[in-house]
Design a protein around this motif. Structure first.
Motif, PDB file in Angstrom:
ATOM      1  N   LEU A 266       0.825  -1.209   0.000  1.00  0.00           N
ATOM      2  CA  LEU A 266       0.000   0.000   0.000  1.00  0.00           C
ATOM      3  C   LEU A 266       0.857   1.255   0.000  1.00  0.00           C
ATOM      4  O   LEU A 266       1.762   1.397   0.834  1.00  0.00           O
ATOM      5  N   ARG A 267       0.601   2.151  -0.969  1.00  0.00           N
ATOM      6  CA  ARG A 267       1.103   3.527  -0.867  1.00  0.00           C
ATOM      7  C   ARG A 267       0.233   4.176   0.184  1.00  0.00           C
ATOM      8  O   ARG A 267      -0.968   4.302   0.021  1.00  0.00           O
ATOM      9  N   GLU A 268       0.850   4.551   1.287  1.00  0.00           N
ATOM     10  CA  GLU A 268       0.096   4.854   2.501  1.00  0.00           C
ATOM     11  C   GLU A 268      -0.961   5.942   2.322  1.00  0.00           C
ATOM     12  O   GLU A 268      -0.910   6.748   1.386  1.00  0.00           O
ATOM     13  N   MET A 269      -1.913   5.989   3.258  1.00  0.00           N
ATOM     14  CA  MET A 269      -2.942   7.022   3.285  1.00  0.00           C
ATOM     15  C   MET A 269      -2.272   8.380   3.473  1.00  0.00           C
ATOM     16  O   MET A 269      -1.503   8.572   4.417  1.00  0.00           O
ATOM     17  N   HIS A 270      -2.584   9.325   2.565  1.00  0.00           N
ATOM     18  CA  HIS A 270      -1.895  10.613   2.576  1.00  0.00           C
ATOM     19  C   HIS A 270      -2.673  11.618   1.740  1.00  0.00           C
ATOM     20  O   HIS A 270      -3.676  11.279   1.116  1.00  0.00           O
ATOM     21  N   TRP A 271      -2.180  12.839   1.705  1.00  0.00           N
ATOM     22  CA  TRP A 271      -2.704  13.853   0.796  1.00  0.00           C
ATOM     23  C   TRP A 271      -1.611  14.860   0.470  1.00  0.00           C
ATOM     24  O   TRP A 271      -0.580  14.925   1.142  1.00  0.00           O
ATOM     25  N   HIS A 272      -1.839  15.634  -0.594  1.00  0.00           N
ATOM     26  CA  HIS A 272      -0.853  16.604  -1.071  1.00  0.00           C
ATOM     27  C   HIS A 272      -1.412  18.018  -0.905  1.00  0.00           C
ATOM     28  O   HIS A 272      -2.451  18.350  -1.484  1.00  0.00           O
ATOM     29  N   PRO A 273      -0.743  18.884  -0.120  1.00  0.00           N
ATOM     30  CA  PRO A 273      -1.302  20.202   0.194  1.00  0.00           C
ATOM     31  C   PRO A 273      -1.054  21.281  -0.852  1.00  0.00           C
ATOM     32  O   PRO A 273      -1.665  22.354  -0.785  1.00  0.00           O
ATOM     33  N   ASN A 274      -0.158  21.023  -1.796  1.00  0.00           N
ATOM     34  CA  ASN A 274       0.260  22.115  -2.688  1.00  0.00           C
ATOM     35  C   ASN A 274      -0.181  21.973  -4.137  1.00  0.00           C
ATOM     36  O   ASN A 274      -0.010  22.904  -4.925  1.00  0.00           O
ATOM     37  N   ALA A 275      -0.742  20.830  -4.526  1.00  0.00           N
ATOM     38  CA  ALA A 275      -1.135  20.665  -5.936  1.00  0.00           C
ATOM     39  C   ALA A 275      -1.963  19.404  -6.121  1.00  0.00           C
ATOM     40  O   ALA A 275      -1.910  18.474  -5.305  1.00  0.00           O
ATOM     41  N   ASP A 276      -2.733  19.365  -7.239  1.00  0.00           N
ATOM     42  CA  ASP A 276      -3.395  18.126  -7.657  1.00  0.00           C
ATOM     43  C   ASP A 276      -2.335  17.098  -8.045  1.00  0.00           C
ATOM     44  O   ASP A 276      -1.255  17.452  -8.530  1.00  0.00           O
ATOM     45  N   GLU A 277      -2.660  15.835  -7.859  1.00  0.00           N
ATOM     46  CA  GLU A 277      -1.791  14.753  -8.331  1.00  0.00           C
ATOM     47  C   GLU A 277      -2.283  14.253  -9.680  1.00  0.00           C
ATOM     48  O   GLU A 277      -3.471  13.988  -9.856  1.00  0.00           O
ATOM     49  N   TRP A 278      -1.353  14.144 -10.639  1.00  0.00           N
ATOM     50  CA  TRP A 278      -1.634  13.597 -11.982  1.00  0.00           C
ATOM     51  C   TRP A 278      -0.778  12.345 -12.083  1.00  0.00           C
ATOM     52  O   TRP A 278       0.446  12.423 -12.169  1.00  0.00           O
ATOM     53  N   SER A 279      -1.407  11.175 -12.023  1.00  0.00           N
ATOM     54  CA  SER A 279      -0.668   9.910 -11.988  1.00  0.00           C
ATOM     55  C   SER A 279      -0.727   9.197 -13.329  1.00  0.00           C
ATOM     56  O   SER A 279      -1.731   9.281 -14.044  1.00  0.00           O
ATOM     57  N   PHE A 280       0.348   8.486 -13.631  1.00  0.00           N
ATOM     58  CA  PHE A 280       0.392   7.649 -14.829  1.00  0.00           C
ATOM     59  C   PHE A 280       0.910   6.283 -14.418  1.00  0.00           C
ATOM     60  O   PHE A 280       1.959   6.164 -13.763  1.00  0.00           O
ATOM     61  N   PHE A 281       0.181   5.231 -14.794  1.00  0.00           N
ATOM     62  CA  PHE A 281       0.524   3.874 -14.386  1.00  0.00           C
ATOM     63  C   PHE A 281       1.312   3.182 -15.496  1.00  0.00           C
ATOM     64  O   PHE A 281       0.816   3.018 -16.614  1.00  0.00           O
ATOM     65  N   LEU A 282       2.527   2.782 -15.169  1.00  0.00           N
ATOM     66  CA  LEU A 282       3.418   2.142 -16.129  1.00  0.00           C
ATOM     67  C   LEU A 282       3.231   0.635 -16.178  1.00  0.00           C
ATOM     68  O   LEU A 282       3.432   0.009 -17.214  1.00  0.00           O
ATOM     69  N   ARG A 283       2.870   0.023 -15.044  1.00  0.00           N
ATOM     70  CA  ARG A 283       2.573  -1.412 -15.007  1.00  0.00           C
ATOM     71  C   ARG A 283       1.830  -1.742 -13.721  1.00  0.00           C
ATOM     72  O   ARG A 283       1.829  -0.972 -12.762  1.00  0.00           O
ATOM     73  N   GLY A 284       1.189  -2.926 -13.731  1.00  0.00           N
ATOM     74  CA  GLY A 284       0.482  -3.392 -12.555  1.00  0.00           C
ATOM     75  C   GLY A 284      -0.971  -2.955 -12.515  1.00  0.00           C
ATOM     76  O   GLY A 284      -1.478  -2.281 -13.417  1.00  0.00           O
ATOM     77  N   ARG A 285      -1.656  -3.360 -11.446  1.00  0.00           N
ATOM     78  CA  ARG A 285      -3.065  -3.030 -11.228  1.00  0.00           C
ATOM     79  C   ARG A 285      -3.218  -2.448  -9.832  1.00  0.00           C
ATOM     80  O   ARG A 285      -2.687  -2.989  -8.863  1.00  0.00           O
ATOM     81  N   ALA A 286      -3.972  -1.368  -9.736  1.00  0.00           N
ATOM     82  CA  ALA A 286      -4.079  -0.638  -8.469  1.00  0.00           C
ATOM     83  C   ALA A 286      -5.510  -0.232  -8.176  1.00  0.00           C
ATOM     84  O   ALA A 286      -6.347  -0.118  -9.080  1.00  0.00           O
TER      85      ALA A 286
END
Length: 400
Positions: A266-286
């Protein structure tokens, strides 16, 4: 992908589907078809697949984009996935937006001019980055045996690949008399100019990097970075590399993390205070659940080639639900990577305050409070529960 199509039914809630179905899509989206009980309220879509983006086919390459037009929640950043064969150019150009890039596969050569008139030329391969500030003229050419594929990130969700300032278009729209005066040659020199933009086109395989560098005035700035050659921060459930202005100073509008999450972790429970997150998945299932305050939460499933958005300050996690590691990029319209760990916050808050907020009593109170760590564990391993004698006896009976 799940072997069996999910059904929108959980306990006494829901029912089967009698109407038309898309089984392949349903298997990709089990938590959309049958959301967890913890999902609640209304939340806009936070997922897009590059597979659903229009592909622009050109000589020796292609491009497809994910912008606010494809994914309306992609407001702060836009992404372009591009492929160039060996010797193929993304023609010389510049943008209103800054450009950050990650090499997915293959090799390429980039060039960019700085404000002091210095030229920066470099060869890149998988896991390398480049960053070009707004307005800086640059070019890209595929090299090696297979050319290159990369992800481009622009610091405006409204970006469009069709709105770049292209050299061929620029020159074609300038009178030949002006070109002759500017470059101090006869007008006839320009008789063979292309009448339309080239955008992506086949060129000559470049020579050695050093030969190209010898012919220019070298820039004093560094426009590339070897992200995968960074020493990762290792955690029980995976590893993280962070690239921002602390180690890539010129990248003032884009910070990024490269994250590996091992199966079941698990990528731990968290949040980002300074910007939106834009994620790109290179492999795997999440799986990601986003908490948006006011009782709103929604769960999304992601796989290789997908884009995910998490708005600023929305709490979330990333869980690996597959059999191989999840490899993902997290990008932010920010100079620095910033996040708050839920566990670290609670560990650094008075114990009584935490227990009373969560209604923890008796042995569970002490068990939870003692489990909290004051250090961030960005990627957590699965909980290994101690099996009781009765559990082991039951398991043995089932085997027999």
């Amino acid at each position: 992908m799940f072997a069996i199509s999910p059904v929108p039914k959980r306990g006494r809630k829901g029912n089967d589907i009698l109407g038309p179905q898309n089984p392949d899509r349903m298997r990709q989206e089990p938590d959309t078809v049958c959301p967890p009980d913890t999902d609640h309220g209304k939340m806009p879509n936070m997922k897009w697949s590059f597979t659903d983006s229009h592909v622009r086919l050109e000589e020796g390459g292609w491009a497809r984009e994910t912008t606010v037009r494809e994914l309306p929640t992609s407001k702060e950043l836009a992404g372009v996935n591009m492929r160039l064969g060996p010797g193929v150019y993304r023609e010389l150009h510049w943008h209103n937006e800054s450009e950050w890039a990650y090499i997915i596969k293959g090799q390429c050569r980039i060039s960019v001019l700085d404000l002091e008139g210095g030229s920066y030329i470099d060869d890149l391969e998988e896991g390398d980055l480049w960053y070009f500030p707004t307005g800086f003229p640059h070019g890209i050419q595929g090299t090696g045996k297979e050319g290159v594929e990369f992800l481009l990130i622009f610091d405006d969700g409204n970006f469009s690949e069709d709105s770049t300032f292209l050299l061929t278009d620029y020159i074609a729209r300038t009178p030949k008399s002006i070109l002759a005066k500017n470059f101090r040659v006869d007008e006839e020199v320009f008789n063979s100019l292309s009448e339309k933009e080239k955008y992506i086109f086949q060129g000559t395989i470049p020579g050695s990097l050093e030969d190209d560098r010898k012919k220019v005035t070298r820039s004093k700035h560094r426009f590339t970075h070897r992200m995968l050659k960074q020493e990762p921060k290792k955690f029980p459930g995976g590893e993280v590399r962070i690239t921002d202005t602390s180690n890539f100073p010129i990248s003032k509008t884009t910070a990024a993390a490269h994250v590996i999450i091992n199966p079941g972790c698990l990528r731990e429970m968290h949040w980002h205070p300074n910007a939106d997150e834009w994620s790109f998945f290179l492999r795997g299932r999440a799986r990601i659940t986003i908490f948006a305050a006011s009782g709103n939460a929604r769960t999304f499933n992601y796989q290789a080639g997908d884009v995910g958005i998490v708005p600023k300050n929305n709490a979330h996690y990333v869980e690996n639900i597959g059999d191989e590691p999840v490899e993902m990029l997290e990008m932010f319209k920010a100079a620095k990577f910033e996040d708050f760990s839920t566990e670290q916050w609670l560990a650094q808050t008075p114990a009584t305050t935490v227990a009373e907020h969560l209604n923890l009593v008796g042995g569970n109170r002490e068990k939870f409070l003692k489990s909290l760590s004051k250090d961030k564990t960005a990627v957590k391993a699965p909980l290994r529960k101690t099996r009781s004698m009765s559990d082991m006896a039951k398991a043995l009976e089932e085997l027999l």
